[in-house]
Design a protein around this motif. Structure first.
Motif, mmCIF file in Angstrom:
data_model
loop_
_atom_site.group_PDB
_atom_site.id
_atom_site.type_symbol
_atom_site.label_atom_id
_atom_site.label_comp_id
_atom_site.label_asym_id
_atom_site.label_seq_id
_atom_site.Cartn_x
_atom_site.Cartn_y
_atom_site.Cartn_z
ATOM 1 N N LYS A 1 0.959 -1.249 -0.020
ATOM 2 C CA LYS A 1 -0.417 -0.101 0.229
ATOM 3 C C LYS A 1 0.979 1.371 0.015
ATOM 4 C CE LYS A 1 -3.715 -3.066 0.062
ATOM 5 N NZ LYS A 1 -2.720 -4.388 0.765
ATOM 6 N N ASN B 1 -7.633 -3.161 -3.739
ATOM 7 C CA ASN B 1 -6.243 -1.913 -3.663
ATOM 8 C C ASN B 1 -6.431 -0.791 -2.784
ATOM 9 O OD1 ASN B 1 -3.383 -2.875 -2.672
ATOM 10 N ND2 ASN B 1 -2.902 -1.706 -5.028
ATOM 11 N N ASP C 1 -1.973 3.349 -4.030
ATOM 12 C CA ASP C 1 -1.632 4.149 -4.710
ATOM 13 C C ASP C 1 -1.607 5.460 -5.528
ATOM 14 O OD1 ASP C 1 -0.727 4.026 -7.711
ATOM 15 O OD2 ASP C 1 -2.525 1.815 -8.275
ATOM 16 N N GLY D 1 -5.454 9.228 -4.759
ATOM 17 C CA GLY D 1 -4.654 9.687 -5.325
ATOM 18 C C GLY D 1 -4.348 10.499 -4.929
ATOM 19 N N HIS E 1 2.841 2.214 -5.416
ATOM 20 C CA HIS E 1 2.720 2.653 -7.119
ATOM 21 C C HIS E 1 1.536 1.435 -7.146
ATOM 22 C CE1 HIS E 1 5.735 5.138 -6.268
ATOM 23 N NE2 HIS E 1 5.817 6.388 -6.988
ATOM 24 N N GLY E 2 1.833 0.465 -6.679
ATOM 25 C CA GLY E 2 0.341 -0.828 -7.192
ATOM 26 C C GLY E 2 1.262 -1.562 -7.827
ATOM 27 N N ASN E 3 2.350 -1.750 -7.282
ATOM 28 C CA ASN E 3 3.455 -2.434 -8.407
ATOM 29 C C ASN E 3 4.025 -3.793 -7.610
ATOM 30 O OD1 ASN E 3 5.780 -1.484 -6.961
ATOM 31 N ND2 ASN E 3 5.741 0.339 -9.500
#
Length: 426
Positions: A209, A370, A373, A409, A214-216
């Motif tokens: 998180k 999620n 991000d 975001g 960056h959600g990767n």
């Protein structure tokens, strides 16, 4: 550099890292290897016997992961940390050190739905029993304590509702009961709240998180505050009793104020195996470098969006602790003065159907499971993350049928508000 303690932003960039001694590389390298060569037989024996620190096998430790561990420990004010494959893995490894079959732990009822499911169902197969308490009623934690209680678990900022937990008050209950307080600090990050400063003994994160941001990359981490006496009443034999697999070492005696982090590594990660990939550690380290910049933008945007929603005719209520009218605003001022986080919920007057409809009409917000991000995210918890709960349990956890969760975001706030406005109008 002088002897002064570095500031948070400096630690976010530098803690744990040095130029690579072999190549001079300034960014921490990705040590993509399974194993590490020993100097000689005595060196190998000392590593395996916990008589020396060093690298053996990436399932147990890795130089890239070690930089990540030291950095998060520094940001949280802990003595040591252990990185693992996910936030859920962190919770399993932590509780494995604390609970024997038949033992109990108390958990706040307002938690991430996946944690509620893990605690209620998956942990039953280990013989670990959860007892639920109301984070808005501190006395409910005290009433839940029994002779089998071994820990208390809360979230600093609860997912999905975004409510703020009174860490100090619940820490007082834990101290009285002689058990450690575990705080999931995922939604706050140490930029907003440092639970150890308020009485937490163990901090866990889903690195996936806000820390990675960056959600990767998936990851989790356990931070040892170094504050708990593990010899208390013989409740924690994993730490206080001789370990047969390590020639009778008592971990608390040998490792002192970072014994819990060592136990998680050599008794949990070693045998359960939820190792973090060095590549993911590298990606998360890179994300942490901009944590202070991102978190402030997240919070500023979230407050602006919450204020917009609070004035919209289609919205029944907004649950964001950063609003002056919110019931958690005083706690937010105390624990998170820089901002109340970026995840919050709001309720629609149209109920369940309106929530499902809204997420399908948003264009800039991504509909996915999620948070944390750089991109703004939306989900309808009752039909997704909390769908395994009955309606009463959904409502108690802050995920009622009419609730929509946003993770705000770092885009321009005007664009986020425009997207919500068109979706609500439709």
């Amino acid at each position: 550099m002088s002897d002064r303690l570095p500031g948070f932003s400096t630690l976010a960039v530098h803690a744990g890292a040095q130029p690579d001694p072999t190549t001079g590389a300034r960014a921490t390298p990705i040590y993509q290897t399974t194993s590490f060569v020993f100097n000689d037989a005595d060196h190998a024996a000392s590593l395996f016997g916990l008589q020396a620190f060093g690298n053996i096998y990436t399932r147990i430790g890795n130089p890239t992961n070690a930089v990540l561990e030291e950095r998060v420990a520094a940001l949280e004010g802990g003595t040591a940390a252990l990185a693992v494959a996910s936030g859920h893995a962190a919770q399993v490894v932590v509780l494995q050190q604390l609970l024997q079959p038949g033992d109990e732990f108390i958990a706040a009822r307002k938690l991430y739905g996946g944690s509620i499911n893990q605690f209620t169902h998956a942990f039953k197969s280990f013989g670990w029993n959860v007892v639920w308490a109301d984070p808005d009623d501190v006395a409910s934690f005290e009433r839940a304590v029994t002779p089998r209680t071994r820990a208390i678990f809360i979230e600093s900022i609860a997912n999905p509702a975004g409510s703020i937990t009174d860490i100090e008050a619940i820490s007082t209950v834990a101290r009285k009961a002689g058990v450690p307080l575990i705080v999931d600090n995922t939604l706050a990050s140490p930029y907003l709240i440092r639970p150890i400063d308020h009485g937490a003994d163990i901090v866990v994160h889903s690195l996936t998180k806000f820390l990675g941001g960056h959600g990767n990359s998936l990851g989790g981490i356990i931070v040892d505050a170094g504050t708990f006496d593990w010899s208390t009443g013989g409740k924690y034999p994993m730490l206080s009793e001789p370990r047969p697999e390590y020639h009778g070492i008592r971990l608390q005696e040998t490792f002192g104020n970072f014994a819990f982090a060592i136990a998680c590594r050599v008794l949990g990660l070693r045998d359960l195996g939820p190792a973090l990939s060095p590549f993911n550690a590298f990606m998360i380290l890179t994300g942490i470098e901009t944590l202070p910049l991102r978190m402030q933008k997240h919070c500023d945007n979230a407050k602006a969006v919450a204020e917009f929603l609070a004035g919209h005719s289609a919205v029944a209520s907004v649950n964001y602790a950063g609003l002056a009218s919110d019931k958690y605003n005083q706690l937010a001022r105390k624990y998170a003065p820089k901002g109340a986080g970026a995840v919050f919920t709001f309720s629609l007057k149209g109920g369940y159907d309106a929530g499902v409809s809204l997420v399908s009409k948003l264009q800039l917000f991504s509909h996915l499971a999620n948070v944390g991000d750089t991109r703004s995210l939306v989900i309808h918890p009752a039909s997704t993350t909390h769908s395994q709960l009955d309606d009463a349990a959904k409502t108690k956890s802050g995920a009622g049928p009419d609730v929509v969760r946003l993770s705000i975001g770092i885009e321009d706030k005007e664009d986020l508000i425009a997207d919500l406005e068109q979706a609500l109008g439709a």
